[in-house]
Design a protein around this motif. Structure first.
Motif, PDB file in Angstrom:
ATOM      1  N   GLU A 146     -24.727  12.757 -10.891  1.00  0.00           N
ATOM      2  CA  GLU A 146     -25.533  13.564 -10.169  1.00  0.00           C
ATOM      3  C   GLU A 146     -24.756  14.703  -9.483  1.00  0.00           C
ATOM      4  O   GLU A 146     -24.073  14.326  -8.623  1.00  0.00           O
ATOM      5  N   ARG A 150     -26.565   6.381 -13.656  1.00  0.00           N
ATOM      6  CA  ARG A 150     -26.498   7.635 -13.355  1.00  0.00           C
ATOM      7  C   ARG A 150     -25.945   7.536 -11.769  1.00  0.00           C
ATOM      8  O   ARG A 150     -26.650   6.780 -10.880  1.00  0.00           O
ATOM      9  N   HIS A 197     -36.544  13.921 -10.020  1.00  0.00           N
ATOM     10  CA  HIS A 197     -37.643  13.735  -8.906  1.00  0.00           C
ATOM     11  C   HIS A 197     -37.388  14.417  -7.724  1.00  0.00           C
ATOM     12  O   HIS A 197     -37.938  13.965  -6.590  1.00  0.00           O
ATOM     13  N   ASP A 198     -36.419  15.369  -7.831  1.00  0.00           N
ATOM     14  CA  ASP A 198     -36.084  16.226  -6.425  1.00  0.00           C
ATOM     15  C   ASP A 198     -36.644  17.673  -6.514  1.00  0.00           C
ATOM     16  O   ASP A 198     -36.552  18.108  -5.593  1.00  0.00           O
ATOM     17  N   ASP A 236     -35.999   6.474   2.016  1.00  0.00           N
ATOM     18  CA  ASP A 236     -35.912   7.554   1.072  1.00  0.00           C
ATOM     19  C   ASP A 236     -36.183   7.037  -0.283  1.00  0.00           C
ATOM     20  O   ASP A 236     -35.705   7.317  -1.232  1.00  0.00           O
ATOM     21  N   ARG A 240     -40.961  16.732  -1.906  1.00  0.00           N
ATOM     22  CA  ARG A 240     -40.571  16.231  -3.372  1.00  0.00           C
ATOM     23  C   ARG A 240     -41.701  15.507  -3.915  1.00  0.00           C
ATOM     24  O   ARG A 240     -41.695  14.782  -4.848  1.00  0.00           O
ATOM     25  N   HIS A 298     -23.872   6.242   0.145  1.00  0.00           N
ATOM     26  CA  HIS A 298     -24.395   5.708   1.072  1.00  0.00           C
ATOM     27  C   HIS A 298     -25.351   4.432   0.927  1.00  0.00           C
ATOM     28  O   HIS A 298     -25.665   4.227  -0.143  1.00  0.00           O
ATOM     29  N   ASP A 339     -25.531   8.660  -7.951  1.00  0.00           N
ATOM     30  CA  ASP A 339     -26.253   9.376  -7.071  1.00  0.00           C
ATOM     31  C   ASP A 339     -25.069  10.155  -6.386  1.00  0.00           C
ATOM     32  O   ASP A 339     -24.041   9.913  -6.019  1.00  0.00           O
TER      33      ASP A 339
HETATM   34  C1  GLC Z   1     -30.120  12.413  -4.598  1.00  0.00           C
HETATM   35  C2  GLC Z   1     -31.213  11.856  -5.177  1.00  0.00           C
HETATM   36  C3  GLC Z   1     -32.399  11.984  -3.998  1.00  0.00           C
HETATM   37  C4  GLC Z   1     -32.170  11.304  -2.746  1.00  0.00           C
HETATM   38  C5  GLC Z   1     -30.690  11.708  -2.184  1.00  0.00           C
HETATM   39  C6  GLC Z   1     -30.030  11.042  -1.267  1.00  0.00           C
HETATM   40  O1  GLC Z   1     -29.988  13.689  -4.598  1.00  0.00           O
HETATM   41  O2  GLC Z   1     -31.602  12.174  -6.476  1.00  0.00           O
HETATM   42  O3  GLC Z   1     -33.660  11.396  -4.372  1.00  0.00           O
HETATM   43  O4  GLC Z   1     -32.890  11.630  -1.575  1.00  0.00           O
HETATM   44  O5  GLC Z   1     -29.707  11.602  -3.289  1.00  0.00           O
HETATM   45  O6  GLC Z   1     -29.584   9.665  -1.822  1.00  0.00           O
END
Ligand code: GLC
Length: 531
Positions: free
Chosen positions: A265, A200, A326-327, A62, A389, A105, A202
């Motif tokens: 986030e 930041r 980036h998403d 990822d 993405r 995770h 996640d």
């Molecule tokens: C957050 C990140 C994304 C990622 C996801 C899982 O949403 O911004 O890019 O795939 O977490 O870690």
């Protein structure tokens, strides 16, 4: 920067996606030495801080959000020495550095998970979320992965399922386990001691799950063809009341150091989002506000979302605004190049810390990605739903040479169309370019406390016009945005003043004592008289 105001309130944040910013070693993937080369660009742009998406060792399933070592640097990006050099160089140029913390995770290649899955008796077993099957081969509950399918993966060796909110190679940590909390807090301290200015975090709203792992209810509003994850309402798997204790603990770690920031986030509606400021504002400093990313692009819709958000903010909480990341698809492609200029003016004149996504300042478009070039695991798992993405993660365009000055090698993703006009060098030379507009906007925001810190007062949202005032200690600026493509006019008889900036960059100094005529997709900032 203003005295007595934390930098993250008055400052402008800039998100760097390290794979795609600048490649210094020619392997087609951006790296830390590349970012160091480009720091002067960020300083010139008027950014105050850069947030780096993950740069830690990772199998990259990822693209770095699957971490196998929280306290190292992936060799693709460089070394710890490069990282220290980056922090030093950034600080030397007045730029703060924010890291991505991914505490929800790890990668399945992280030593913690390798241990955890090795036996039911392993001391790290409980660091992840393991459960027995509900019936033969039936997962413990109905929770879905954001990236498609069940969020439970059966592990043959020990005969139990583990939970993963995202890819099966991204097992969720168990935040009910105090050892996990301590381990992540220590990771934070490791980086804070190295000089980073904050994190930041996640998927903050995912961090802790229902203790009883109750089934999520069906979503009555689900429309087939939507992302399958939306079939259920994730009320037991996300946004649990206990998450606020977890966030408050993260904040306490950040508070052990001076002047650092905690950003979260969080994709939730305003009334739930603002809970992440925490009791007595002891949670995240800035729970990311993504409402503009999915905004209906019309004056009433935007006015409503600003008002709803402002109204929901707890007393003393500092707002923030984001146009892209980036998403999500790029702003220039969501609303068109002309409106993207209006959006830039909106972002940089609203009350609250703005976050810019790299490349949006030159109007980078969402790139079309051919099926054989798809890299994003979300798109690979769920092709054809428009979730991909890669298109918003293409390499930064620095100039019009081959590969846009990003790399001497073949870039990991294609650059996308319109390189000749849409690159930083061409735009730096053009006083009316998107980049020049961004620089003018950041310069005004840095120079004018009413823009950086002032109150927000709605003025008008009729037809295609959105107008508001920002006010600080008697100084006032009026912002008028035409979010439509037809010309329109604003009755400014009550608002005498002088235009400071138009998105067309050609009206500076014009008086506004009667009607202000606006071209289609034009926005203006007016310094009001008496101010
Ligand atoms: C957050 C990140 C994304 C990622 C996801 C899982 O949403 O911004 O890019 O795939 O977490 O870690």
């Amino acid at each position: 920067m203003y005295e007595n105001t934390p930098w993250w309130k008055s400052g402008i944040l800039y998100q760097v996606y390290p794979r795609s910013f600048q490649d210094a070693n020619g392997d087609g993937i951006g790296d830390l030495p590349g970012i160091i080369e480009r720091l002067p660009y960020l300083a010139d742009l008027g950014a105050d801080a850069l947030w780096l998406s993950p740069i830690f060792p990772s199998p990259m399933e990822d693209f770095g959000y699957d971490i196998s070592d929280y306290t190292g640097i992936d060799p693709l990006f460089g070394t710890l020495e490069d990282f220290d050099a980056l922090v030093k160089a950034a600080h030397g140029q007045g730029l703060k550095v924010i890291l991505d913390l991914v505490p929800n995770h790890t990668s399945d290649q992280h030593p913690w998970f390798i241990e955890s899955r090795s036996s039911r008796e392993n001391p790290k077993r409980d660091w992840y979320i393991w459960r027995d099957e509900r019936g033969e081969g039936v997962p413990p509950n109905n929770w879905l992965s954001e990236f498609g399918g069940s969020s439970w993966e059966f592990d043959q060796a020990t005969g139990q399922f583990y939970y993963h909110a995202f890819l099966r190679s991204q097992p969720d940590l168990n935040w009910r386990n105090p050892q996990v909390r301590k381990a992540i807090h220590d990771v934070m301290r490791f980086w804070l001691r190295r000089g980073v200015d904050g994190f930041r975090v996640d998927v903050m709203w995912h961090l802790i799950k229902d203790e009883q792992l109750r089934d999520n209810p069906a979503n009555p509003d689900y429309v087939p063809g939507q992302q399958p994850y939306q079939q259920l309402l994730p009320i037991y798997s996300t946004d649990r009341p206990e998450v606020h204790d977890v966030v408050a603990e993260l904040r306490r770690v950040v508070e052990e150091f001076n002047d650092r920031v905690l950003i979260g986030e969080i994709y939730l509606p305003p009334e739930k989002l603002v809970a992440y400021y925490g009791q007595n504002l002891a949670g995240a400093h800035l729970p990311f506000n993504f409402s503009l990313i999915s905004a209906p692009w019309n004056a009433q819709g935007i006015a409503r979302l600003i008002n709803d958000y402002e109204a929901a903010l707890p007393r003393g909480a500092w707002p923030n605004w984001v146009l892209g990341n980036h998403d999500r698809p790029r702003i220039a492609s969501r609303i068109g190049d002309d409106q993207a200029r209006v959006a830039a003016m909106l972002l940089l004149t609203l009350r609250g810390t703005p976050t810019l996504y790299y490349g949006d300042e030159i109007g980078m478009p969402q790139a079309e990605i051919a099926p054989d070039q798809v890299r994003d695991p979300w798109e690979r798992n769920l092709p054809g739903l428009g979730l991909g993405r890669d298109g918003c993660r293409t390499p930064m365009r620095w100039d019009s040479t081959r590969h846009g000055g990003f790399s001497t090698g073949e870039p990991w993703l294609p650059l996308g169309p319109n390189l000749t006009l849409c690159n930083a060098t061409a735009q730096a030379d053009n006083p009316a370019s998107m980049l020049s507009l961004y620089c003018a906007l950041t310069a005004l925001r840095r120079a004018m406390p009413e823009l950086a810190l002032g109150d927000y007062k709605p003025v008008e949202a009729t037809g295609d016009l959105l107008a508001y005032v920002r006010e600080y200690r008697g100084q006032r600026v009026l912002i008028i945005l035409n979010v439509g493509c037809a010309p329109d006019s604003f009755d400014a008889s009550r608002w005498p003043g002088r235009i400071l900036l138009s998105t067309f960059m050609d009206r500076e100094g014009e008086l506004t004592d009667s009607t202000v005529a606006l071209r289609g997709s034009e926005g203006v900032i007016v310094r009001l008289q008496g101010a």
